[in-house]
Write a protein that holds these residues in place. Structure first.
Motif, short mmCIF file in Angstrom:
data_model
loop_
_atom_site.label_atom_id
_atom_site.label_comp_id
_atom_site.label_asym_id
_atom_site.label_seq_id
_atom_site.Cartn_x
_atom_site.Cartn_y
_atom_site.Cartn_z
N MET A 1 0.63 -1.04 -0.02
CA MET A 1 0.03 0.09 0.12
C MET A 1 1.01 1.29 0.05
N PRO A 2 0.22 2.48 -0.80
CA PRO A 2 1.11 3.46 -0.78
C PRO A 2 1.01 4.26 0.81
N LEU A 3 2.11 5.05 0.81
CA LEU A 3 2.19 5.96 2.12
C LEU A 3 1.25 7.09 1.77
N THR A 4 0.81 7.85 2.85
CA THR A 4 0.11 9.20 2.45
C THR A 4 0.98 10.37 2.87
N ALA A 5 0.89 11.40 2.03
CA ALA A 5 1.72 12.61 2.18
C ALA A 5 1.00 13.28 3.57
N MET A 6 1.91 13.65 4.45
CA MET A 6 1.51 14.19 5.78
C MET A 6 1.91 15.89 5.92
N ARG A 7 3.28 16.04 5.62
CA ARG A 7 3.63 17.46 5.61
C ARG A 7 4.39 17.97 4.72
N HIS A 8 4.31 19.03 4.42
CA HIS A 8 5.16 19.62 3.17
C HIS A 8 6.39 20.48 3.63
N LEU A 9 7.50 20.16 3.21
CA LEU A 9 8.48 21.01 3.60
C LEU A 9 8.84 22.06 2.81
N ARG A 10 9.43 21.76 1.51
CA ARG A 10 9.75 22.82 0.62
C ARG A 10 9.80 22.12 -0.88
N LYS A 11 9.86 22.92 -1.94
CA LYS A 11 9.96 22.59 -3.25
C LYS A 11 11.43 22.24 -3.43
N MET A 12 11.89 21.34 -4.21
CA MET A 12 13.10 20.84 -4.53
C MET A 12 13.68 21.48 -5.85
N ARG A 13 14.99 21.70 -6.08
CA ARG A 13 15.53 22.01 -7.71
C ARG A 13 15.28 21.02 -8.68
N GLY A 14 15.24 21.38 -9.64
CA GLY A 14 15.27 20.33 -10.80
C GLY A 14 13.98 20.42 -11.86
N GLY A 15 14.10 20.05 -13.04
CA GLY A 15 13.22 20.03 -14.01
C GLY A 15 11.73 19.35 -13.67
N ALA A 16 11.67 18.42 -12.74
CA ALA A 16 10.49 17.56 -12.62
C ALA A 16 9.84 18.47 -11.65
N GLN A 17 10.48 19.45 -10.91
CA GLN A 17 9.55 20.21 -9.67
C GLN A 17 8.99 19.38 -8.89
N GLN A 22 7.00 14.90 4.25
CA GLN A 22 6.94 13.71 5.29
C GLN A 22 5.64 13.21 4.88
N ALA A 23 5.96 11.53 4.96
CA ALA A 23 5.05 10.76 4.73
C ALA A 23 4.37 9.90 5.98
N SER A 24 3.36 9.15 5.86
CA SER A 24 2.79 8.64 7.03
C SER A 24 3.83 7.69 7.85
N ASP A 25 4.81 7.18 7.36
CA ASP A 25 5.73 6.29 7.95
C ASP A 25 6.71 7.05 8.90
N GLY A 26 6.58 8.39 8.75
CA GLY A 26 7.52 9.32 9.31
C GLY A 26 8.64 9.55 8.57
N ASN A 27 9.02 8.99 7.47
CA ASN A 27 10.20 9.38 6.67
C ASN A 27 9.78 10.47 5.72
#
Length: 275
Positions: A1-17, A22-27
């Motif tokens: 099963m997929p994890l769930t997005a819980m907390r947004h930290l920041r946008k990363m560099r790179g063309g894929a944007q 942080q996901a529901s497993d704490g990682n």
């Protein structure tokens, strides 16, 4: 099963944007979205790559599917695709997540090290394995990597150096198979890391062992495992082209040595000790 997005930290560099979430497993995961500017297929490329990197024993981040819900997107309006002055909403659903090595609030990650520190990277030879992988997979991008200090026994068991040391991790496999084009272009300089220092130990093709043999004798079951790793929701009519591409990948495994020799002929300065 997929994890769930819980907390947004920041946008990363790179063309894929991609964004750091942080996901529901704490990682923490660098998340690429299905409707990223580089194409949905780069998520498939990343997913296919990870089991094959594991098979070759080339260090790369763990990957997971991360579910981004409508509620998460509503609560985090900065999670979007920016094209010029246009903000394009991210499509809710399963996205690709590449695990960040530790807590970004405490672990410092470097994408560049000066030569003196680069020489001290405990797994520097793994750049040779990465080049074997990139030539096999027709990586149209230069080799991307990050570095951080960690306990070597945690990330590199069996290494001769003990204690804290810099470790390299190979990241960003989105432009394997020439990105969304799904073709094998094989330009000689594709897949090279930009620092010749990582290739100083190469004196012959023998220095690309054991990775070269692992590719040459790769069993078809490894490619089947990679195919099964791709979520059905990402294929969107691409099942037959994906299977055909992996069949071609299997056939070309015995030609990687020739591709490595072509790299050396095209840019001998990158391999100063290969005679």
């Amino acid at each position: 099963m997929p994890l769930t997005a819980m907390r947004h930290l920041r946008k990363m560099r790179g063309g894929a944007q991609s964004h750091l979430i942080q996901a529901s497993d704490g990682n923490f995961y660098v998340v690429k979205f299905r409707n990223n500017p580089q194409h949905r297929r780069v998520l498939i490329n990343e997913t296919v790559a990870q089991p094959l990197l594991e098979y070759l024993e080339v260090p790369a981040p763990a990957i997971r599917e991360v579910e981004v819900t409508p509620e998460f997107l509503e609560a985090n309006p900065d999670v979007c695709i920016q094209l010029g002055d246009r903000r394009i909403p991210v499509e809710a659903g399963w996205q690709f997540g590449s695990q960040y090595p530790g807590n970004p609030e405490h672990v410092v990650i470097y994408d560049f090290l000066p030569d003196a520190l680069l020489r001290s990277v405990v797994n520097l030879r793994d750049f040779l394995g990465a080049l074997v992988f990139d030539k096999w997979m027709s990586n149209a991008d230069g080799r991307q990597s990050v570095f951080w200090r960690t306990r070597v026994t945690e990330w590199a068991p069996g290494r001769t150096v003990a204690g804290d040391a810099f470790v390299a991790l190979m990241i960003d496999q989105g432009f394997l198979f020439n990105g969304p084009h799904w073709e094998f272009s094989d330009a000689p300089l594709q897949g090279l890391y930009h620092r010749p220092l990582v290739y100083e130990s190469v004196r012959s093709l023998d220095d690309f062992q054991p990775w070269l043999d692992r590719v040459t004798y790769c069993p078809p079951e490894e490619l089947d495992r990679a195919l099964r790793r791709v979520p059905r929701q990402w294929k969107n009519g691409d099942t037959e082209p994906l299977e055909a591409m992996l069949e071609q990948l299997y056939r070309r495994r015995r030609h990687v040595a020739d591709l490595l020799t072509a790299v050396r002929s095209a840019r001998p300065a990158m391999f100063p000790n290969w005679r």
